[in-house]
Scaffold this active site. Structure first.
Site, PDB file in Angstrom:
ATOM      1  CE  LYS A  36      35.708  39.735  47.796  1.00 18.42           C
ATOM      2  NZ  LYS A  36      36.719  40.100  48.792  1.00 18.42           N
ATOM      3  NE  ARG A 131      43.181  42.467  48.980  1.00 22.00           N
ATOM      4  CZ  ARG A 131      42.003  41.855  49.044  1.00 22.00           C
ATOM      5  NH1 ARG A 131      41.597  41.094  48.050  1.00 22.00           N
ATOM      6  NH2 ARG A 131      41.216  42.008  50.097  1.00 22.00           N
TER       7      ARG A 131
HETATM    8  C1  LIG Z   1      36.740  39.178  49.784  1.00 24.23           C
HETATM    9  C2  LIG Z   1      37.215  39.484  51.148  1.00 24.23           C
HETATM   10  C3  LIG Z   1      36.861  38.630  52.207  1.00 24.23           C
HETATM   11  C4  LIG Z   1      36.063  37.356  52.020  1.00 24.23           C
HETATM   12  O1  LIG Z   1      36.838  36.376  51.397  1.00 24.23           O
HETATM   13  P1  LIG Z   1      36.251  34.882  51.179  1.00 24.23           P
HETATM   14  O2  LIG Z   1      37.417  34.112  50.669  1.00 24.23           O
HETATM   15  O3  LIG Z   1      35.151  34.972  50.187  1.00 24.23           O
HETATM   16  O4  LIG Z   1      35.787  34.392  52.501  1.00 24.23           O
HETATM   17  C5  LIG Z   1      37.278  38.996  53.481  1.00 24.23           C
HETATM   18  N1  LIG Z   1      38.010  40.113  53.691  1.00 24.23           N
HETATM   19  C6  LIG Z   1      38.387  40.937  52.702  1.00 24.23           C
HETATM   20  C7  LIG Z   1      39.194  42.150  53.020  1.00 24.23           C
HETATM   21  C8  LIG Z   1      38.002  40.649  51.398  1.00 24.23           C
HETATM   22  O5  LIG Z   1      38.378  41.467  50.410  1.00 24.23           O
END
Ligand SMILES: *Cc1c(COP(=O)(O)O)cnc(C)c1O
Length: 355
Positions: A36, A131
């Protein structure tokens, strides 16, 4: 070369991925690569797949569609509770999704039946970051209701920490997830393939724990791309923190007072800017603005100092550096700077290929 641009060093990303697969692989933890922050960039996705990633995860279906249409050969996982308004496309383009709502999983089931496919789900458990996630005491009821759904395969459970409120990963929380997995497998007589313990914020726990329990998967973005864990924002040994570099260009360079003069009100963003008088200084304008990047996430590579900026100007004190109008100025990036720059259509993305 055009500016502003983000230079994307694919060799460094490849090297970071290899190191992380090695670190986590030693304790049999698999990695989903989370794209993302790079908006599902296809060149990057190809490097991830070539480097051994089997599942690419993204929170935006548009990114997954883009990678799918570009022929990126991977399974795709949709992060975050799915949108009801996107159900059919999710089933079409994502093999797996992270879920917390029974009504949504029922709709995924109906759509999977119509499309004649199987959609895999991971149920997310709330561990305190607040969340997405069902409360631990409600997970068994959700499993009870999900298992009979046609077209749906429950492939795992997971949790996400260190995101919304920065609640840290610790042994107690990971044990809770492991124990829930054990209980579910025993009670329902099923095998869960993925016990997905978290993200780049799990690194410190992982490096210090003697007991990873049943955790066998992590979803990593930041540590692959920026070489850091996300609790103390520390560099992971041997990883590159400069796989991405912002390059901007000087458009004005003059000696001017350090203190603004005239009657003052709020600036572009309604903020009162307070500056100290340190006499006449050299000032340079760089052609990048808040429309493109969160300034606070920029770290200059040279001796310069950031003074502030507006929608499309960044002001710096060039200090001793030998800048002239037209010179390029480079910055290292943190997560929020990278996120904003990759998202800005005004910023060129320049791939530095693997040699
Ligand atoms: C963005 C996200 C991740 C990855 O997080 P990083 O800190 O970039 O490793 C993993 N799981 C979920 C559900 C996320 O939204």
């Amino acid at each position: 070369m055009p500016t502003p641009r983000v230079e994307i060093n694919l060799s460094k990303i490849k090297s970071n991925l290899r190191a992380l697969l090695d670190i986590y692989g030693k304790k049999s933890i698999s990695i989903c690569a989370v794209t993302k922050v790079v908006c599902g960039n296809v060149d990057i996705a190809r490097v991830l797949v070539k480097g051994g990633i089997k599942i690419i995860a993204d929170s935006r279906l548009n990114n997954i569609k883009k990678m799918h249409h570009a022929g990126v050969r991977s399974k795709f996982m949709l992060l975050g509770p799915p949108k009801v308004s996107e159900i059919d496309s999710i089933v079409r383009y994502a093999h797996i999704s992270l879920n917390t709502e029974l009504s949504v999983i029922q709709k995924l089931s109906a759509s999977a039946l119509v499309q004649g496919v199987e959609h895999q789900v991971i149920l997310m458990i709330e561990c305190g970051d607040l969340r997405e996630g069902v409360l631990p005491e409600n997970i068994e009821l959700l499993v009870t209701n999900v298992l009979p759904l046609k077209g749906i395969k429950l492939v795992g459970i997971g949790t996400n920490l260190g995101c919304f409120s920065g609640v840290q990963v610790d042994q107690k929380k990971m044990d809770l997830l492991s124990n829930k997995a054990l209980e579910i497998e025993k009670k329902f007589g099923i095998q869960l393939q993925l016990i997905s313990g978290g993200n780049s914020a799990n690194y410190n726990w992982f490096s210090s724990t003697k007991e990873i329990g049943k955790i066998n998967n992590l979803r990593l973005g930041e540590s692959i791309f920026l070489g850091r864990e996300t609790v103390g924002n520390k560099r992971i040994p041997t990883l590159f923190i400069d796989a991405f570099t912002l390059v901007t260009e000087v458009t004005e360079l003059k000696s001017k007072p350090s203190l603004p003069y005239g009657k003052k009100g709020g600036n572009t963003f309604g903020k009162l800017v307070i500056l100290k008088d340190i006499g006449i200084i050299k000032r340079a304008i760089l052609s990048i603005g808040q429309q493109d990047v969160h300034f606070s996430g920029l770290s200059p590579k040279g001796q310069i100092k950031i003074l502030g900026g507006s929608s499309d100007h960044l002001l710096i004190d060039p200090k001793q550096s030998k800048l002239t109008v037209g010179s390029e100025v480079r910055f290292n990036l943190n997560y929020s700077a990278l996120l904003s720059l990759m998202t800005s259509p005004y910023v060129h993305k320049t791939i530095i290929p693997i040699k």
